[in-house]
Write an enzyme that holds these catalytic residues in place. Sequence first.
Site, PDB file in Angstrom:
ATOM      1  N   HIS A 188      47.340  42.773  34.569  1.00 57.27           N
ATOM      2  CA  HIS A 188      46.958  41.641  33.705  1.00 57.27           C
ATOM      3  C   HIS A 188      46.165  42.134  32.494  1.00 57.27           C
ATOM      4  O   HIS A 188      46.431  41.775  31.360  1.00 57.27           O
ATOM      5  CB  HIS A 188      46.039  40.668  34.460  1.00 57.27           C
ATOM      6  CG  HIS A 188      46.702  39.893  35.542  1.00 57.27           C
ATOM      7  ND1 HIS A 188      47.811  39.115  35.336  1.00 57.27           N
ATOM      8  CD2 HIS A 188      46.382  39.729  36.854  1.00 57.27           C
ATOM      9  CE1 HIS A 188      48.153  38.525  36.474  1.00 57.27           C
ATOM     10  NE2 HIS A 188      47.302  38.888  37.415  1.00 57.27           N
ATOM     11  N   HIS A 221      46.856  45.575  40.347  1.00 55.75           N
ATOM     12  CA  HIS A 221      47.377  44.246  39.992  1.00 55.75           C
ATOM     13  C   HIS A 221      46.576  43.673  38.812  1.00 55.75           C
ATOM     14  O   HIS A 221      47.150  43.238  37.811  1.00 55.75           O
ATOM     15  CB  HIS A 221      47.263  43.335  41.222  1.00 55.75           C
ATOM     16  CG  HIS A 221      47.559  41.889  40.971  1.00 55.75           C
ATOM     17  ND1 HIS A 221      48.673  41.257  41.471  1.00 55.75           N
ATOM     18  CD2 HIS A 221      46.869  40.943  40.294  1.00 55.75           C
ATOM     19  CE1 HIS A 221      48.657  39.996  41.091  1.00 55.75           C
ATOM     20  NE2 HIS A 221      47.561  39.758  40.382  1.00 55.75           N
ATOM     21  N   GLU A 222      45.239  43.727  38.929  1.00 55.85           N
ATOM     22  CA  GLU A 222      44.387  43.188  37.857  1.00 55.85           C
ATOM     23  C   GLU A 222      44.510  44.008  36.582  1.00 55.85           C
ATOM     24  O   GLU A 222      44.458  43.460  35.480  1.00 55.85           O
ATOM     25  CB  GLU A 222      42.924  43.124  38.311  1.00 55.85           C
ATOM     26  CG  GLU A 222      42.659  42.163  39.464  1.00 55.85           C
ATOM     27  CD  GLU A 222      43.175  40.751  39.209  1.00 55.85           C
ATOM     28  OE1 GLU A 222      43.156  40.298  38.048  1.00 55.85           O
ATOM     29  OE2 GLU A 222      43.604  40.109  40.173  1.00 55.85           O
TER      30      GLU A 222
HETATM   31 ZN   LIG Z   1      46.997  38.126  39.321  1.00 58.41          ZN
END
Ligand SMILES: [Zn+2]
Length: 380
Positions: free
Chosen positions: A74, A70-71
């Site tokens: 980003h 998830h990170e």
């Molecule tokens: Zn996030």
Amino acid sequence: MFGNRIRLFRVAGIQISADWSWFIVLALVTWSLSNTFPSEEAGVPGLSPPTYWLMGLVGALLLFASIVLHELGHALTAQRLGVPIRGITLFIFGGVAEMSDEPPTAKAEFLVAIAGPVVSVVLGVGFLGLAAAGGVAGWPAAVVAVATVVGTINLVLVVFNMIPAFPLDGGRVLRSALWQWKGNLRWATKVSSRIGSFLGLALIALGVAVAIGTGELVSGMWFALIGLFVRSAARMSYQQLLLRRALEGEPVSRFMHGEPIVVPRAISVADLVRDYVYRHHYKTFPVVEGERLVGCVSTRDVRELPREEWERQTVGALAEKCSPENTVPPELDAMKALSLMNRTGRSRLLVADGDRLLGIISLKDLLKFFSLKMELEEAA
Ligand SMILES: [Zn+2]
């Protein structure tokens, strides 16, 4: 918040670290998962306790991998859009991809913010799909149960992350929309972090209500903890933006004290302590030889020297040489000086042009300037 991080590994040039709090969470998640699996709803009763522990651990590690992905969603999006990434830190409620700058446009902010939840949705749907396929294909019930739990938690995390509370992902999406609408990043940050702060308070209240109303102390505590986290993160990120705005573009020469007290390199450490440290109460002094700057000496260096050496050693022998870690040029951006102080833990930096000392800049002066500026802007 990022004081005690432990480096784990690197992915695509991005350093992944974990805050110490995160290991407690890993243990807690393993424990609570292995306690959930034996229940009727999880669908795998009657296995041996070690199997449940193993399922808990595998589930927790898959969740850990999900958060890293998830990170990375980003971080890689940010990198593509030209926002440098310092690294990813995992801590108590997930992770943070640390950007060293704000995204350049509202659109970039939106893309960076949404990339993480998109990864989580893909993972959630993927794991649930795997569980369904495994159920049909007759995989062991334990594998299906772990995949179901990991898929479900990924989707729950998306819902939590999309709460429009800055700096959660939903709050960033909200901020990008407000930014796009009014073209004012500061205003957009102010509004979205106020909403974040309010939602944090609402979560704390909900936690208390749950704890009192249903007697579910642990769930109540989780809500309250998340609320506290959201609230403080919202406030901190607004403060950070203000600080950045106030200091960016200002050279350090604006904030430095000219003609600082200098210490000749030939005097003894005992003289330094008596005539300089105790008299002027500074922690760092520039060390000179005639007019020439040769380094700096701090109380930290003195502390490391045994007391019986104080009379014998000269300041010159103890001083640290000038380096980009302790000495900055006068034209350096004040925000950069602040992040250098932050990184090195030094509250004072020398300002010099080559070996010519110009002044000294302190954290205290930077923060004083910041609070004055805020006071005046608030009044305006
Ligand atoms: Zn996030």
